[in-house]
Design an enzyme around this catalytic site. Structure first.
Site, PDB file in Angstrom:
ATOM      1  N   ASP A  13      -5.629   8.264  -5.445  1.00  0.00           N
ATOM      2  CA  ASP A  13      -6.627   9.396  -4.952  1.00  0.00           C
ATOM      3  C   ASP A  13      -7.759   9.203  -5.992  1.00  0.00           C
ATOM      4  OD1 ASP A  13      -4.797  10.403  -3.352  1.00  0.00           O
ATOM      5  OD2 ASP A  13      -3.956  11.651  -4.969  1.00  0.00           O
ATOM      6  N   GLU A  14      -8.238   7.853  -6.065  1.00  0.00           N
ATOM      7  CA  GLU A  14      -9.585   7.379  -7.016  1.00  0.00           C
ATOM      8  C   GLU A  14     -10.687   7.697  -6.163  1.00  0.00           C
ATOM      9  OE1 GLU A  14      -7.013   5.572  -6.777  1.00  0.00           O
ATOM     10  OE2 GLU A  14      -6.026   5.232  -8.780  1.00  0.00           O
ATOM     11  N   LYS A  16     -10.502   5.565  -3.038  1.00  0.00           N
ATOM     12  CA  LYS A  16     -10.484   4.032  -2.456  1.00  0.00           C
ATOM     13  C   LYS A  16     -10.927   4.235  -1.027  1.00  0.00           C
ATOM     14  CE  LYS A  16      -5.991   4.159  -3.159  1.00  0.00           C
ATOM     15  NZ  LYS A  16      -5.916   5.242  -4.221  1.00  0.00           N
ATOM     16  N   ALA A  39      -0.150   7.451   1.543  1.00  0.00           N
ATOM     17  CA  ALA A  39      -1.532   7.178   1.344  1.00  0.00           C
ATOM     18  C   ALA A  39      -2.220   8.362   2.045  1.00  0.00           C
ATOM     19  CB  ALA A  39      -1.969   6.046   1.462  1.00  0.00           C
ATOM     20  N   GLY A  40      -3.471   8.809   1.325  1.00  0.00           N
ATOM     21  CA  GLY A  40      -4.236   9.442   2.017  1.00  0.00           C
ATOM     22  C   GLY A  40      -5.631   9.139   1.722  1.00  0.00           C
ATOM     23  N   HIS A  41      -6.385   8.403   2.689  1.00  0.00           N
ATOM     24  CA  HIS A  41      -7.620   7.982   2.197  1.00  0.00           C
ATOM     25  C   HIS A  41      -8.854   8.746   3.079  1.00  0.00           C
ATOM     26  CE1 HIS A  41      -5.879   3.827   0.987  1.00  0.00           C
ATOM     27  NE2 HIS A  41      -5.415   5.118   0.263  1.00  0.00           N
ATOM     28  N   THR A 131       6.509  11.798  -1.565  1.00  0.00           N
ATOM     29  CA  THR A 131       5.873  12.575  -0.495  1.00  0.00           C
ATOM     30  C   THR A 131       6.655  12.666   0.832  1.00  0.00           C
ATOM     31  OG1 THR A 131       5.264  10.158   0.514  1.00  0.00           O
ATOM     32  CG2 THR A 131       3.634  11.034  -0.923  1.00  0.00           C
ATOM     33  N   GLN A 226      -2.427   3.753  -3.431  1.00  0.00           N
ATOM     34  CA  GLN A 226      -1.994   4.318  -4.753  1.00  0.00           C
ATOM     35  C   GLN A 226      -2.583   3.744  -5.806  1.00  0.00           C
ATOM     36  OE1 GLN A 226       1.093   3.065  -2.235  1.00  0.00           O
ATOM     37  NE2 GLN A 226       0.451   5.036  -1.359  1.00  0.00           N
ATOM     38  N   THR A 241       5.590   4.402  -7.023  1.00  0.00           N
ATOM     39  CA  THR A 241       5.949   4.440  -5.759  1.00  0.00           C
ATOM     40  C   THR A 241       6.892   3.214  -5.272  1.00  0.00           C
ATOM     41  OG1 THR A 241       5.008   4.658  -3.176  1.00  0.00           O
ATOM     42  CG2 THR A 241       3.827   3.068  -5.025  1.00  0.00           C
ATOM     43  N   GLY A 304      -1.110  17.935   0.508  1.00  0.00           N
ATOM     44  CA  GLY A 304      -1.795  19.072   0.226  1.00  0.00           C
ATOM     45  C   GLY A 304      -1.433  19.870  -1.104  1.00  0.00           C
TER      46      GLY A 304
END
Ligand code: GDP
Ligand code: IMO
Ligand code: MG
Length: 426
Positions: A13-14, A16, A39-41, A131, A226, A241, A304
């Site tokens: 979560d940087e 990316k 992942a969530g981008h 997750t 990640q 992960t 979330g």
């Protein structure tokens, strides 16, 4: 432009997604090489937000090809849902520009059940806080050589056999260990085959596409998911992960020689966050932690969940540098630090009275380290509309310069807001 990786340097979560999208118009192709829809981008363009879980973050640029590499674990249901959501936004998701390697492992319905059942059974202390997307169990089956691959969808009999084999073991666990409903081979087979025809048009020899682009002198961007500290080998094991998240996995996970990839852009958040369990030496439990969490909108883009927040940790970045040797880095969320009187940077740890420079390999030791802090003055100005490095307040520049010194490489990008255009390039 050289072939490059864009990868997370911390615990994910940087930002990316934002940087991949920004560079997406400058490359011919964006490739995901590991991870899955854990992942969530997030990509924000002119205030419009898109969250991508498995589809590469280059998809918003019409002319850019997108590839899901063999190293990814792909949930076919999530893939199709994500396609539909993009289609509704008039984004081209045709099999002319989006490809899936036939070697990509598929996340099957029983992987998700197993992931959740295992986590529920663990005591609060033993939970990893996955997750729940079936990532670990899918990679386990890949290594056990019983996984289902995208190319297998061409062979109905093979798919049925593989589901049957997988369920022999898993149903024993479901019934006797986890006390959840057993799964029926026919029902799973039907569920999977119902989406096969929709997925198959995307399945292509993705290595061939890469070579064709190379012949034309075009470049590719390899998008990591990640971050280094969640890497299965180099992260805070076992709180990690199930894939190698470091940039050197790009060649393996995309099916191309690593020597073709010469630029490595580490994405570095100006402070630290972590979702899920595991050691986090610079975590803040006070009002400053809440300030970062609120101002930075630190809620997971996938589950979330509230992200844990803390100061920047140079030991983590030293490890990233040792293992990945980034050629540059993108510093994100610098704007979030604005308004603080003082900003701390963890420059070393102490463990049992001794100073150490990088994270210890044992999670138990990592949980016991004490951060050694250096304090820098903050800035009050809102920097979110700064377009050049020179416009940044002096103290913000000093902070960036100190991070560059500690990381050992210059920041090629400084991100001052979530939108594509809120990025300073140097
Ligand atoms: P990823 O998983 O590394 O792609 O990062 P995420 O999308 O999960 O989380 C990063 C969050 O920070 C997203 O909500 C982005 O929109 C947001 N973001 C990215 N860069 C910046 C920035 O420079 N400033 C601010 N305020 N938000 C940013
Ligand atoms: P992006 O690409 C942050 C974390 C989970 C959990 C651990 C294992 O958006 O940066 P898993 O489901 O992978 O078995 O969970 O890894 N995790 C992430 N944390 N960002 C991510 O991805 C993550 N993907 C997995 O929270 O602690
Ligand atoms: Mg994310």
């Amino acid at each position: 432009m050289a072939n490059m990786t864009v990868f997370g340097a911390q615990w994910g979560d940087e930002g990316k997604g934002k940087i991949v999208d920004l560079l997406g118009s400058e490359v011919a192709c964006v490739v995901r090489y590991q991870g899955g829809n854990n992942a969530g981008h997030t990509v924000i363009v002119n205030g419009q937000k898109t969250v991508l879980h498995v589809i590469p973050s280059g998809i918003l640029h019409d002319g850019t090809l997108c590839i899901i590499g063999n190293g990814v674990v792909l949930d076919p249901f999530v893939f199709l849902e994500e396609l539909e959501n993009l289609r509704l936004k008039n984004i081209d998701t045709s099999p002319k520009r989006l490809f899936v390697s036939p070697k990509t492992q598929l996340i099957m319905p029983y992987h998700k059940v197993l992931d959740s059942a295992r986590e529920s059974m663990k005591s609060a202390k033993g939970k990893i806080g996955t997750t729940g997307r079936g990532i670990g169990p899918c990679y386990e089956d890949k290594m056990a050589r019983i996984g289902v691959r995208a190319g297998d969808l061409n062979d109905k009999e093979l798919i049925r056999q593989k589901i049957e084999t997988a369920l022999i073991e898993k149903n024993i666990l479901f019934k006797n260990l986890y006390h959840v409903d057993e799964m029926d081979v026919d029902a799973v087979y039907k569920e999977v085959m119902a989406v096969a025809d929709k997925l198959l048009p995307y399945v292509q020899d993705t290595t061939a596409i890469f070579y064709e682009l190379k012949k034309q002198g075009k470049s590719c961007l390899f998008e990591g998911a990640q971050g280094v500290m969640l890497d299965i080998d180099h992260g805070t094991y076992p709180y990690v992960t199930s894939s190698n998240t470091i940039c050197s996995n790009a060649g393996v996970g995309a099916g191309v020689p690593n020597e073709f990839i010469t630029e490595h852009i580490a994405i570095v958040k100006a402070y630290t966050t972590r979702v899920g369990a595991g050691p986090f030496p610079t975590e803040l439990f006070d009002d400053t932690g809440k300030y970062l969490q609120q101002k930075g909108g630190e809620f997971g883009a996938t589950t979330g969940r509230t992200r844990r927040c803390g100061w920047f940790d140079a030991c983590v970045l030293r490890e990233c540098y040792r293992i990945c040797k980034p050629t540059t880095f993108a510093l994100t969320k610098l704007d979030v630090l604005g308004g603080l009187d003082e900003i701390k940077i963890c420059v070393a740890y102490t463990l049992n009275g001794k100073e150490i420079a990088v994270p210890p390999s044992s999670a138990a030791d990592f949980a016991n380290v004490q951060p050694v802090y250096e304090t820098l003055p903050g800035w009050k100005e809102d920097i979110s509309s700064c377009l050049t490095y020179e416009e940044l307040p002096e103290n913000a520049k000093k902070y960036v310069a100190r991070l560059e010194e500690l990381i050992g490489v210059e920041a090629g990008f400084v991100s001052v807001g979530p939108d594509r255009n809120q990025t300073i390039r140097r």
